[in-house]
Write a protein that holds these residues in place. Structure first.
Motif, PDB file in Angstrom:
ATOM      1  N   HIS A  40      44.910  57.302 -49.676  1.00 38.19           N
ATOM      2  CA  HIS A  40      44.058  58.487 -49.510  1.00 38.19           C
ATOM      3  C   HIS A  40      42.592  58.124 -49.753  1.00 38.19           C
ATOM      4  CE1 HIS A  40      42.631  62.604 -49.605  1.00 38.19           C
ATOM      5  NE2 HIS A  40      42.066  62.354 -50.775  1.00 38.19           N
ATOM      6  N   THR A  41      42.346  57.299 -50.752  1.00 34.25           N
ATOM      7  CA  THR A  41      40.981  56.862 -51.036  1.00 34.25           C
ATOM      8  C   THR A  41      40.409  56.077 -49.865  1.00 34.25           C
ATOM      9  OG1 THR A  41      41.496  56.778 -53.391  1.00 34.25           O
ATOM     10  CG2 THR A  41      39.529  55.588 -52.660  1.00 34.25           C
ATOM     11  N   PHE A  43      41.272  56.352 -46.737  1.00 31.85           N
ATOM     12  CA  PHE A  43      40.985  57.279 -45.653  1.00 31.85           C
ATOM     13  C   PHE A  43      39.663  58.004 -45.892  1.00 31.85           C
ATOM     14  CE2 PHE A  43      40.864  61.766 -44.474  1.00 31.85           C
ATOM     15  CZ  PHE A  43      40.694  61.612 -43.099  1.00 31.85           C
ATOM     16  N   THR A  44      39.455  58.493 -47.100  1.00 32.78           N
ATOM     17  CA  THR A  44      38.227  59.231 -47.405  1.00 32.78           C
ATOM     18  C   THR A  44      36.994  58.384 -47.126  1.00 32.78           C
ATOM     19  OG1 THR A  44      39.376  60.528 -49.092  1.00 32.78           O
ATOM     20  CG2 THR A  44      36.982  60.457 -49.218  1.00 32.78           C
ATOM     21  N   THR A  45      37.053  57.117 -47.515  1.00 30.59           N
ATOM     22  CA  THR A  45      35.937  56.206 -47.273  1.00 30.59           C
ATOM     23  C   THR A  45      35.738  55.949 -45.784  1.00 30.59           C
ATOM     24  OG1 THR A  45      36.303  55.118 -49.400  1.00 30.59           O
ATOM     25  CG2 THR A  45      35.029  53.897 -47.752  1.00 30.59           C
ATOM     26  N   ALA A  47      36.768  57.863 -43.239  1.00 32.77           N
ATOM     27  CA  ALA A  47      36.345  59.078 -42.550  1.00 32.77           C
ATOM     28  C   ALA A  47      34.841  59.275 -42.700  1.00 32.77           C
ATOM     29  CB  ALA A  47      37.095  60.290 -43.111  1.00 32.77           C
ATOM     30  N   ALA A  48      34.316  58.994 -43.882  1.00 33.66           N
ATOM     31  CA  ALA A  48      32.876  59.109 -44.092  1.00 33.66           C
ATOM     32  C   ALA A  48      32.125  58.110 -43.219  1.00 33.66           C
ATOM     33  CB  ALA A  48      32.545  58.895 -45.565  1.00 33.66           C
ATOM     34  N   GLU A  62      41.117  63.096 -38.962  1.00 32.39           N
ATOM     35  CA  GLU A  62      42.288  63.505 -39.732  1.00 32.39           C
ATOM     36  C   GLU A  62      43.103  62.297 -40.167  1.00 32.39           C
ATOM     37  OE1 GLU A  62      43.733  66.445 -40.644  1.00 32.39           O
ATOM     38  OE2 GLU A  62      42.414  67.907 -39.661  1.00 32.39           O
ATOM     39  N   HIS A  63      43.549  62.332 -41.416  1.00 33.49           N
ATOM     40  CA  HIS A  63      44.501  61.336 -41.920  1.00 33.49           C
ATOM     41  C   HIS A  63      45.896  61.788 -41.498  1.00 33.49           C
ATOM     42  CE1 HIS A  63      45.986  58.929 -45.709  1.00 33.49           C
ATOM     43  NE2 HIS A  63      46.300  58.327 -44.564  1.00 33.49           N
TER      44      HIS A  63
END
Length: 202
Positions: A40-41, A43-45, A47-48, A62-63
């Motif tokens: 999840h971490t 993905f967040t990085t 996506a940014a 979207e993940h």
């Protein structure tokens, strides 16, 4: 917005129509590992990063896939769905994504004009679709269903592990692995569609 009929239709990509830029499907072995909260971490990085390089051209990020489902074992590869205005217009996004480390590996013009980019670290498949593509809706439905239904999550994990074992024994590819778990995937989709009031799933 795709119609209900579009969403429930299992419109799979034809491997014979795929245009590979990097040598074809990923060879085995297929590794299935326990869920890692770091996914999840990652993905967040990522996506940014995608939103930074594309700005408003990134309509959604979207993940999806198994790494997006807490508690589910998965191949350690982040799957991301990126929606752009027109996937066939690669000039609008390809250069920016490749400058950010994502490499275009395949075009599927007959399957919603899908494009797939890969990133080496963290291992990522970035799927590019258009704004009215039913696959992005399907992917979110499947992800959200598994998040909320531990029985199907366990069923899917067992199917993945069994498919990986056979594929590795036979020296197959990731595409072979995907085909071996298709029956379970479709059964789970049918339950998700029925729960959402989408009739006629096959």
């Amino acid at each position: 917005m795709p119609t209900d009929d579009d969403i429930i239709r299992h419109h799979d990509a034809d491997p014979d129509d795929a245009i590979w830029l990097t040598g074809g499907p990923t060879p085995g072995p297929v590794a299935i590992v326990g869920h890692d909260p770091a996914w999840h971490t990652h993905f967040t990085t990522l996506a940014a990063r995608i939103r930074t390089v594309l700005g408003p051209r990134a309509l959604s990020v979207e993940h999806v896939g198994s790494t997006a489902v807490p508690g589910l074992a998965a191949k350690p590869v982040i799957d991301i769905d990126l929606t752009v205005a027109d996937p066939s217009d690669e000039a609008a996004y390809r250069g920016a994504l490749e400058a950010a480390g994502f490499i275009l590996v395949v075009r599927d013009p007959g399957w919603h004009e899908h494009r797939c980019f890969r990133l080496e670290a963290p291992a990522t498949n970035l799927h590019v679709f258009g704004p009215d593509c039913p696959e992005t809706v399907r992917h979110r439905m499947f992800r959200d269903w598994l998040r909320g239904h531990p029985g199907d999550r366990a069923l899917y994990r067992a199917a993945k592990e069994a498919a990986a074992a056979v594929t590795n024994d036979e020296g197959g590819t990731v595409m072979d692995y995907n085909a071996r778990k298709e029956g379970v995937i479709r059964a789970i989709y049918a339950r998700a569609f029925a729960s959402a009031g989408l009739a006629g799933s096959d």
